[in-house]
Design an enzyme around this catalytic site. Sequence first.
Site, PDB file in Angstrom:
ATOM      1  N   THR D  14       0.833  -1.207   0.000  1.00 56.49           N
ATOM      2  CA  THR D  14       0.000   0.000   0.000  1.00 56.49           C
ATOM      3  C   THR D  14       0.870   1.260   0.000  1.00 56.49           C
ATOM      4  OG1 THR D  14      -0.091   0.046   2.419  1.00 56.49           O
ATOM      5  CG2 THR D  14      -1.831  -1.168   1.274  1.00 56.49           C
ATOM      6  N   ASP D  15       0.220   2.392  -0.278  1.00 59.61           N
ATOM      7  CA  ASP D  15       0.912   3.677  -0.247  1.00 59.61           C
ATOM      8  C   ASP D  15       0.126   4.658   0.612  1.00 59.61           C
ATOM      9  OD1 ASP D  15      -1.204   4.736  -1.830  1.00 59.61           O
ATOM     10  OD2 ASP D  15      -0.162   4.174  -3.679  1.00 59.61           O
ATOM     11  N   ALA D  16       0.626   5.874   0.721  1.00 54.78           N
ATOM     12  CA  ALA D  16       0.025   6.860   1.621  1.00 54.78           C
ATOM     13  C   ALA D  16      -1.383   7.279   1.200  1.00 54.78           C
ATOM     14  CB  ALA D  16       0.927   8.086   1.754  1.00 54.78           C
ATOM     15  N   GLY D  18      -3.544   5.059   0.866  1.00 54.11           N
ATOM     16  CA  GLY D  18      -4.325   4.051   1.590  1.00 54.11           C
ATOM     17  C   GLY D  18      -4.650   2.803   0.780  1.00 54.11           C
ATOM     18  N   VAL D  19      -4.182   2.761  -0.468  1.00 54.10           N
ATOM     19  CA  VAL D  19      -4.497   1.625  -1.349  1.00 54.10           C
ATOM     20  C   VAL D  19      -3.214   1.048  -1.957  1.00 54.10           C
ATOM     21  CG1 VAL D  19      -6.782   2.596  -1.859  1.00 54.10           C
ATOM     22  CG2 VAL D  19      -4.844   3.134  -3.364  1.00 54.10           C
TER      23      VAL D  19
END
Lengths: 144, 144, 144, 144
Positions: D14-16, D18-19
């Site tokens: 995931t990344d910042a 949220g996905v």
Amino acid sequence: MPFSYGRTIRFAETDAAGVVYFANCLCLCHEAYEAALAEAGVNLKLFFSSGAIAVPIVHAEVDFYQPLFCGDRVEVGLTPQALDQSSFVVSYQIWRGDEGIERDRPLAQALTRHVCIDRTSRRRRPLTAELQQWLAQFSAAGRD
Amino acid sequence: MPFSYGRTIRFAETDAAGVVYFANCLCLCHEAYEAALAEAGVNLKLFFSSGAIAVPIVHAEVDFYQPLFCGDRVEVGLTPQALDQSSFVVSYQIWRGDEGIERDRPLAQALTRHVCIDRTSRRRRPLTAELQQWLAQFSAAGRD
Amino acid sequence: MPFSYGRTIRFAETDAAGVVYFANCLCLCHEAYEAALAEAGVNLKLFFSSGAIAVPIVHAEVDFYQPLFCGDRVEVGLTPQALDQSSFVVSYQIWRGDEGIERDRPLAQALTRHVCIDRTSRRRRPLTAELQQWLAQFSAAGRD
Amino acid sequence: MPFSYGRTIRFAETDAAGVVYFANCLCLCHEAYEAALAEAGVNLKLFFSSGAIAVPIVHAEVDFYQPLFCGDRVEVGLTPQALDQSSFVVSYQIWRGDEGIERDRPLAQALTRHVCIDRTSRRRRPLTAELQQWLAQFSAAGRD
């Protein structure tokens, strides 16, 4: 004097908690290690490929004091030190880039231990001349 | 005039075949996109966090012409273009760094399509003023 | 009894030296941690998102005894332990999958320390009931 | 009949926002490709190492329809198809795991094109017997 490596934190390094994923801090430190070797004239493609001699990391540790965010500018200060004839340790401090590297406490600090081995037998080998030279730059007399 | 972003290929990006792992070329392109946005004054932490508006990638593609190795210096040339009121495309060309970006054929080229949405409803929203401004820099009149 | 998590090493995890990139061993350990939480009924999406409470890793360390290759089947044995009211440690041992987890020495072992904090103030908070329950499963009385 | 590969989305992917970070969807697809090869008896360590013959990806593309979250269970349906004597394409559909693979539209779909080459000259070579056999399993007569 540590070697200093700076760059900007990227989106791919973050996780759903909104900050840099913990293990990616070690990738950032390894990048600084690569940059330090390159500055000393080491050919990274050969050094890190599957040649006769390998210098794998046998231990790594990292402490996190403050979270890192996408877009943050960071500086990694790096200092290597020989341990014995076949191994060395590299210590890293990650600082906020706009703070310089003079502050009280870094955002994170890490350490990696490397051993020179024969890739086939996986037996210890003396550090290569290239690595000895690199390590010498950081010893008592200092770097210039 | 494309935006240009350069850096050195790192060990973490390579795979056991000795070259950059295919999907990591897209991470490199995204880095160039982040650098282009930052240069235009966009706050990356806010832009890429979980705010009300998101600009997810809905399509990506990449062609590989030559392998990339650890230590290679590369330049990414990047050109964004608006598609409609809520979306844009970014095209990327990855060149060997010491070749400049004037050669016949890049090492790789890629493309990402981005859509501006409301994060909750996931419905399309017009491009933000910030993005419109960024895109305008690359249109007919050119960048300076 | 440790929680056990098994999977196959993937190409993306390897580097140009032909083995798993060192920091990716910590990602593998974190995966095992996620699997252990999920088995205990924890909602991973909520637990790892940007809610009011966060449980960041404040320290990690890893020792490598044998290299891991693409296609290797591995088992991660995981044991968490409460440290105090707001923190816990998780220890991991990575074994070759076809050896079971009874052998003398693992391929690698690691440790992560986690602290429960308020995401805004970044002050320590007591471990949530969910985490306390999870930790209790591994304490004296054992898991079954 | 496509080959089916299932697993849970992990925090590291995931990344910042949220996905799952976009390029990580391609890593997931490649994992499914590795699992399909392994099921057909291919030795992954040899296949993906730096031997005389390499089968690099020369093109990849991916379309995203729905975001993927940490903890989501997904199934990747994979179908390879020979293009000519030295190349093949693999198409992937990523589905929510609890939906089965019968729904209208996947969460994402992707495609990778692979060419068999001599690693040194980087000239095209006919597909190995192993790959021809693997591709044949998916042709007209179907898999069983």
